[in-house]
Scaffold this active site. Structure first.
Site: not given
Ligand code: ADP
Length: 451
Positions: A116, A158, A203, A237, A292, A295, A338
């Site tokens: 990422k 992250k 955010i 989700k 990919r 869901v 879900r």
């Molecule tokens: P994963 O790959 O573990 O699903 P994502 O990067 O897709 O992680 O983030 C999953 C969720 O986490 C996002 O849909 C959002 O709700 C929250 N999130 C991720 N990054 C941020 C951020 N910078 N600020 C606020 N919420 C975040």
């Protein structure tokens, strides 16, 4: 086109893929663990091979055995579904060596987008807006803190290898940064054997809006509109909708074009998803690409009429996309709930067990994706999602009414599920009005606890 495909997955997605293959005249090979011999996917496929014990690492993640099963049955391609090996570039390279087609993008694309932090850099270089944050990976809390101060608190810490909401922590202040960083890093090391981290601006209460991409190996890239996946618990989700009710046609166009730009920057082909966070002032930021099928793909299928699994298979076989961007029209509104075998009263603890009574709703615009059947025993070893209930109607209001009726009719007995929780959720006034963001469930649960 392929004569035979092996499905390297289980549960509803394996069943979904088997059905698509059957309609396309392609024979199917299922794999199963010893715990899954009675599973629906193992019974529905033309051939089934038991490849190992219950633990995923010995069966559904056992690359050598999956490849042996593919070669032994003469399947020419592997569909990985989601989870398990679906984003594992090592596995894709092994497929290539064995002359087996992996139904998905190439190993190099997965490498480029699966990390990422690296994906962020690719997007920045391509002029795609990303959440303000680190340009490079971060390995220790001290360096992280310096960067976090530059970004400004609160920040999101992250994992580069992250997925499924794991390895992610918010740090609200300078004081709690180090412990949050260490916890996130430890979780990442445990879950992904990789403690590479990155830091983004947090955010506040955004919407999660993602675009479905379809691309072929001849340079054609289209998007199939967006999904609103803001209803999340612990960054995972629970309900998804298409389209997103909150965005204007102008914003949709702009985000869609950005999604295509992002996919092109990755040299992408196959089905994929570009995920954005959308803030209160309608600014949007790329967070990641999923390389990919997802869901929640059925909501997009319902509003576009395009079968994503079949298109994914066609693209993998080298065919050109059968649709141009102009061919894609979004019709009506679709919602997916879900249903998980879990207990919302006990912190959503998984509740595997035997299904003693089962009834699926039906009727126009109602779709059930599930591998459950009466008398089936849900094993404790895998994901707790057991039913995806999808509805489609002319607009959101009608789709919500349909979902209410369908959830009311659905019976899954013998195990505890989140069915009632979902029912309450979709009847919440805020949800009905479309006032959703990623903090919605937390507020909903606080409200529930107060009552
Ligand atoms: P994963 O790959 O573990 O699903 P994502 O990067 O897709 O992680 O983030 C999953 C969720 O986490 C996002 O849909 C959002 O709700 C929250 N999130 C991720 N990054 C941020 C951020 N910078 N600020 C606020 N919420 C975040």
């Amino acid at each position: 086109m392929f004569d035979k495909i092996l499905i390297a997955n289980r549960g509803e997605i394996a069943v979904r893929i088997i059905r698509a293959c059957r309609e396309m005249g392609i024979r199917t090979v299922a794999i199963c663990s010893t715990a899954d011999k009675e599973a629906l996917h193992a019974q529905l496929a033309d051939e089934t091979i038991c490849i190992g014990p219950a633990a995923s690492k010995d069966s559904y993640l056992n690359m050598e055995r999956i490849l042996s099963a593919t070669l032994a049955t003469g399947a020419q391609a592997i569909h990985p579904g989601f989870g398990f090996l679906s984003e594992n570039s090592k596995f894709v390279r092994m497929c290539e060596k064995c002359n087996i087609t992996f139904i998905g993008p190439s190993a190099d694309i997965i490498d480029k987008m699966g990390d990422k932090s690296a994906a962020r850099s690719t997007m920045m270089a391509a002029g795609v807006p990303v959440v303000p944050g680190t340009k490079e990976a971060v390995y220790d809390a001290k360096t992280g803190l310096t960067i976090a101060k530059e970004i400004g608190f609160p920040v999101m810490i992250k994992a580069s290898a992250g997925g499924g909401g794991k390895g992610m922590r918010i740090a609200h202040t300078e004081e709690d940064f180090e412990s949050s960083f260490d916890t996130a890093k430890m979780e990442a090391e445990k879950s992904f054997a990789d403690g590479t981290m990155y830091i983004e601006k947090y955010i506040a209460n955004p919407k999660h809006v993602e675009f479905q991409i379809l691309a072929d190996q001849h340079g054609n890239v289209i998007h199939l509109g967006e999904r609103d996946c803001s209803i999340q618990r612990k960054h995972q989700k629970m309900i998804e909708e298409a389209p997103c009710a909150a965005i204007s046609e102008t914003l949709r166009k702009k985000m869609g074009q950005t999604a295509i730009k992002a996919a092109k920057a990755a040299g992408y082909y196959s089905a994929g998803t570009i995920e954005f966070l959308l803030d209160a002032s309608n600014d949007f930021y790329f967070i990641e690409m999923n390389t990919r099928i997802q869901v929640e793909h059925p909501v997009t299928e319902m509003v576009t009429g395009i079968d994503l699994i079949k298109e994914q298979i066609r693209v993998a076989a080298g065919e050109k996309l059968r649709y141009t961007q102009e061919d894609v029209t979004i019709k009506g509104h679709a919602i997916e709930c879900r249903i998980n075998a879990e207990d919302p009263e006990k912190n959503f603890m998984p509740c595997p067990g035997k299904i003693t009574d089962l009834h699926f709703p039906g009727g126009m615009g109602i779709r059930v994706e599930s591998a459950l059947y009466n008398g089936y025993t849900i094993p404790p070893f895998y994901d707790s999602m057991v039913v995806k209930l999808i509805v489609h109607d002319d607009n959101r209001e009608l789709a919500l009414k349909k979902m209410s009726s369908a959830l009311g009719e659905l019976i899954v007995q013998g195990v505890t599920t989140n069915l009632d929780f979902q029912y309450e959720l979709i009847h919440d006034e805020g949800f009905q009005k479309g006032n959703t963001d990623t903090g919605f469930i937390e507020r909903f649960m606080e409200k529930k606890a107060d009552n």
